[in-house]
Design a protein around this motif. Structure first.
Motif, PDB file in Angstrom:
ATOM      1  N   ARG A 120      13.514   7.275  33.887  1.00 24.26           N
ATOM      2  CA  ARG A 120      12.142   7.532  33.448  1.00 24.26           C
ATOM      3  C   ARG A 120      11.671   6.423  32.524  1.00 24.26           C
ATOM      4  O   ARG A 120      12.308   6.132  31.518  1.00 24.26           O
ATOM      5  CB  ARG A 120      12.044   8.868  32.719  1.00 24.26           C
ATOM      6  N   PRO A 121      10.530   5.792  32.831  1.00 22.23           N
ATOM      7  CA  PRO A 121       9.976   4.782  31.921  1.00 22.23           C
ATOM      8  C   PRO A 121       9.668   5.399  30.566  1.00 22.23           C
ATOM      9  O   PRO A 121       9.279   6.568  30.480  1.00 22.23           O
ATOM     10  CB  PRO A 121       8.695   4.329  32.626  1.00 22.23           C
ATOM     11  N   ALA A 122       9.804   4.613  29.514  1.00 21.67           N
ATOM     12  CA  ALA A 122       9.623   5.135  28.160  1.00 21.67           C
ATOM     13  C   ALA A 122       8.237   5.728  27.945  1.00 21.67           C
ATOM     14  O   ALA A 122       8.075   6.708  27.214  1.00 21.67           O
ATOM     15  CB  ALA A 122       9.888   4.023  27.150  1.00 21.67           C
ATOM     16  N   GLY A 123       7.220   5.156  28.579  1.00 26.43           N
ATOM     17  CA  GLY A 123       5.856   5.635  28.368  1.00 26.43           C
ATOM     18  C   GLY A 123       5.433   6.770  29.263  1.00 26.43           C
ATOM     19  O   GLY A 123       4.315   7.285  29.121  1.00 26.43           O
ATOM     20  N   LEU A 124       6.290   7.169  30.193  1.00 21.45           N
ATOM     21  CA  LEU A 124       5.907   8.203  31.162  1.00 21.45           C
ATOM     22  C   LEU A 124       6.205   9.580  30.580  1.00 21.45           C
ATOM     23  O   LEU A 124       7.242  10.186  30.830  1.00 21.45           O
ATOM     24  CB  LEU A 124       6.647   8.002  32.487  1.00 21.45           C
ATOM     25  N   GLU A 125       5.274  10.066  29.794  1.00 26.89           N
ATOM     26  CA  GLU A 125       5.342  11.389  29.204  1.00 26.89           C
ATOM     27  C   GLU A 125       4.000  12.080  29.410  1.00 26.89           C
ATOM     28  O   GLU A 125       2.981  11.432  29.617  1.00 26.89           O
ATOM     29  CB  GLU A 125       5.648  11.309  27.711  1.00 26.89           C
ATOM     30  N   ARG A 126       4.028  13.391  29.341  1.00 30.72           N
ATOM     31  CA  ARG A 126       2.776  14.136  29.468  1.00 30.72           C
ATOM     32  C   ARG A 126       1.777  13.618  28.433  1.00 30.72           C
ATOM     33  O   ARG A 126       2.122  13.411  27.274  1.00 30.72           O
ATOM     34  CB  ARG A 126       3.032  15.630  29.261  1.00 30.72           C
ATOM     35  N   LEU A 127       0.538  13.387  28.865  1.00 35.36           N
ATOM     36  CA  LEU A 127      -0.461  12.858  27.951  1.00 35.36           C
ATOM     37  C   LEU A 127      -0.639  13.793  26.760  1.00 35.36           C
ATOM     38  O   LEU A 127      -0.600  15.024  26.907  1.00 35.36           O
ATOM     39  CB  LEU A 127      -1.795  12.680  28.670  1.00 35.36           C
ATOM     40  N   PRO A 128      -0.846  13.230  25.572  1.00 35.43           N
ATOM     41  CA  PRO A 128      -1.048  14.085  24.396  1.00 35.43           C
ATOM     42  C   PRO A 128      -2.388  14.794  24.460  1.00 35.43           C
ATOM     43  O   PRO A 128      -3.258  14.453  25.258  1.00 35.43           O
ATOM     44  CB  PRO A 128      -1.011  13.076  23.244  1.00 35.43           C
ATOM     45  N   ALA A 129      -2.547  15.780  23.595  1.00 36.54           N
ATOM     46  CA  ALA A 129      -3.831  16.478  23.507  1.00 36.54           C
ATOM     47  C   ALA A 129      -4.870  15.560  22.870  1.00 36.54           C
ATOM     48  O   ALA A 129      -4.566  14.820  21.933  1.00 36.54           O
ATOM     49  CB  ALA A 129      -3.676  17.747  22.688  1.00 36.54           C
ATOM     50  N   PHE A 130      -6.078  15.598  23.402  1.00 37.25           N
ATOM     51  CA  PHE A 130      -7.192  14.819  22.858  1.00 37.25           C
ATOM     52  C   PHE A 130      -8.273  15.770  22.351  1.00 37.25           C
ATOM     53  O   PHE A 130      -8.410  16.901  22.847  1.00 37.25           O
ATOM     54  CB  PHE A 130      -7.785  13.896  23.922  1.00 37.25           C
ATOM     55  N   LEU A 131      -9.038  15.299  21.395  1.00 34.48           N
ATOM     56  CA  LEU A 131     -10.126  16.088  20.860  1.00 34.48           C
ATOM     57  C   LEU A 131     -11.091  16.462  21.987  1.00 34.48           C
ATOM     58  O   LEU A 131     -11.526  15.613  22.753  1.00 34.48           O
ATOM     59  CB  LEU A 131     -10.867  15.292  19.782  1.00 34.48           C
ATOM     60  N   GLY A 132     -11.400  17.732  22.083  1.00 34.78           N
ATOM     61  CA  GLY A 132     -12.324  18.195  23.111  1.00 34.78           C
ATOM     62  C   GLY A 132     -11.666  18.633  24.405  1.00 34.78           C
ATOM     63  O   GLY A 132     -12.349  19.098  25.314  1.00 34.78           O
TER      64      GLY A 132
END
Length: 436
Positions: free
Chosen positions: A170-182
């Motif tokens: 698994r690439p280091a950056g391949l994680e579920r996207l974080p929560a964003f405002l809205g």
């Protein structure tokens, strides 16, 4: 990147013969039984699309509307953006194995290769098999050209777990996207082990692709969610006119174009030093289902709409002056003595000058899915972007936390996938990941 350059599928002289195989037994069983998962085998002696060889006579039968091969990259990224989309996310089924996954990707690759050339998913196809058995192909694309169909595959973070022994890949950056405002995300319209982006100039061709790939997947993967899109909201070539989104504004004016190789290398393609070897030449795909509050927007005065966007609705020019392609001047002052381009406008907050030079390649589409329970249009933007690092998208999305346009938008679906490079001749997509 050390990857093999893929020959032009429409030029038989550029292709060396490969041993012919077809769909796996499970892939054929999926076609017979119905909808759900995936499987493929590899092709023989002729044209190549996405690295899988087909018979030379079949390559010659390809229509004039076959999308050009994309070299070391999968089609559907820098390909001129088509008019229609069918996107689907899939989950692998319980108790499936690494071999099941590899067979699924091989079957999908084989069928996708055929469909991108305007062919049925198998040699017997929609009408060439036994009249006493279900056809291999659903047949709604019979007689239609390939319509520049491209099929692009991606791997989600959830695929890289103990089920398939992929934890260390698994690439280091391949994680579920974080929560964003809205965010108001529907988990049933977000994420997925795998994704397929099918784009075409004919909506029936795009739907045909997802429908048949889902049938092939029977018993191995199931659709988690899907989305139809129309009316592209970006462009990837200078020949294409800048389209308008459902708010009526030109969208994607500053998008990265296919011939800007320096910008693509800097912002889109993962290099050999920036990720695992299997992803070199690939990218990361973000999908966001963004509901537009159409009725609220439609009651907003034009001057306010312009302020929110930061552009003139008629010409698409920045409010600092010029034409559509004039660079915004964020220091310019309007007649009121205030900045010509508002500090909370979408153009200002999203611009590379205000985000450390970050750029992404966009391939979004409009959607209208009927009406809501309140009788309002269930419509919006199905945002798609490709970038070499998920951090690029995350940084931009966080920069938009104060975007005035946020008053008119709701992010209701989301997902991130790693998009591997195009497979080498005779291989299936993801072969580098699985060692197949």
């Amino acid at each position: 990147m050390g990857e093999q350059q893929i020959p032009d599928a429409t030029d038989p002289a550029s292709v060396e013969p490969e041993p012919q195989r077809g769909l796996s037994r499970r892939g054929l069983m999926g076609l017979a039984l119905g909808a759900g998962a995936a499987g493929v085998a590899l092709g023989a002696g002729g044209g190549v699309v996405g690295g899988i060889a087909l018979g030379r006579d079949q390559a010659q039968a390809a229509t004039d509307a076959v999308a050009p091969a994309s070299g070391i990259h999968q089609p559907g990224i820098t390909t001129p953006v088509q008019d229609h989309l069918h996107f689907a996310a899939y989950d692998m089924m319980a108790r499936t194995t690494r071999d099941d996954l590899a067979e699924l990707l091989a079957d999908w690759t084989y069928a996708a290769t055929r469909m991108m050339q305007g062919l049925d998913v198998s040699a017997t196809g929609a009408v060439g098999g036994s009249p006493e058995a279900p056809p291999d192909d659903t047949g709604e694309a019979l007689g239609l050209p390939a319509s520049n169909l491209t099929i692009t595959f991606g791997f989600g973070p959830s695929l890289f777990d103990s089920r398939f022994g992929l934890e260390g890949q698994r690439p280091a950056g391949l994680e579920r996207l974080p929560a964003f405002l809205g965010d108001d995300l529907d988990p049933l319209r977000s994420d997925g082990d795998l994704c397929i982006q099918a784009c075409a100039d004919d909506p029936q061709v795009a739907v045909h692709a997802i429908r048949n790939l889902s049938r092939i997947a029977f018993g191995r993967a199931t659709i988690r969610w899907s989305q139809l899109g129309f009316g592209r909201t970006s462009k990837t070539t200078s020949d294409q006119a800048t389209p308008r989104n459902l708010f009526g504004y030109k969208d994607g004016t500053a998008n990265i174009l296919a011939d800007d190789t320096a910008a693509l290398d800097e912002n889109v393609w993962v290099s050999a030093s920036e990720g695992p070897a299997w992803l070199a030449g690939g990218s990361y795909l973000v999908a966001r289902r963004i509901a537009m509050l159409i009725e609220t927007w439609d009651r907003t005065r034009l001057a306010e709409q312009d302020r929110v966007v930061g552009r003139d609705k008629a010409k698409g020019a920045p409010l600092s002056g010029g034409d559509e392609f004039t660079a915004p001047d964020f220091a310019a002052v309007g007649s009121s003595g205030k900045p010509a381009i508002d500090a909370r406008s979408h153009v200002r907050l999203a611009h590379p000058d205000n985000n450390g030079g970050i750029r992404i390649l966009r391939r979004g589409y409009n959607f209208v899915d009927g009406t809501t329970d309140l009788g309002r249009l269930n419509a919006g933007l199905f945002f798609l972007s490709f970038q070499k690092s998920p951090d690029s998208f995350i940084t931009l999305q966080r920069a938009l936390s104060t975007d005035a346009m946020g008053e008119y938008l709701r992010h209701v679906g989301s997902g991130l996938w790693a998009v591997p490079p195009a497979p080498a001749a005779g291989a299936s997509v993801g072969a580098g990941l699985l060692g197949a």
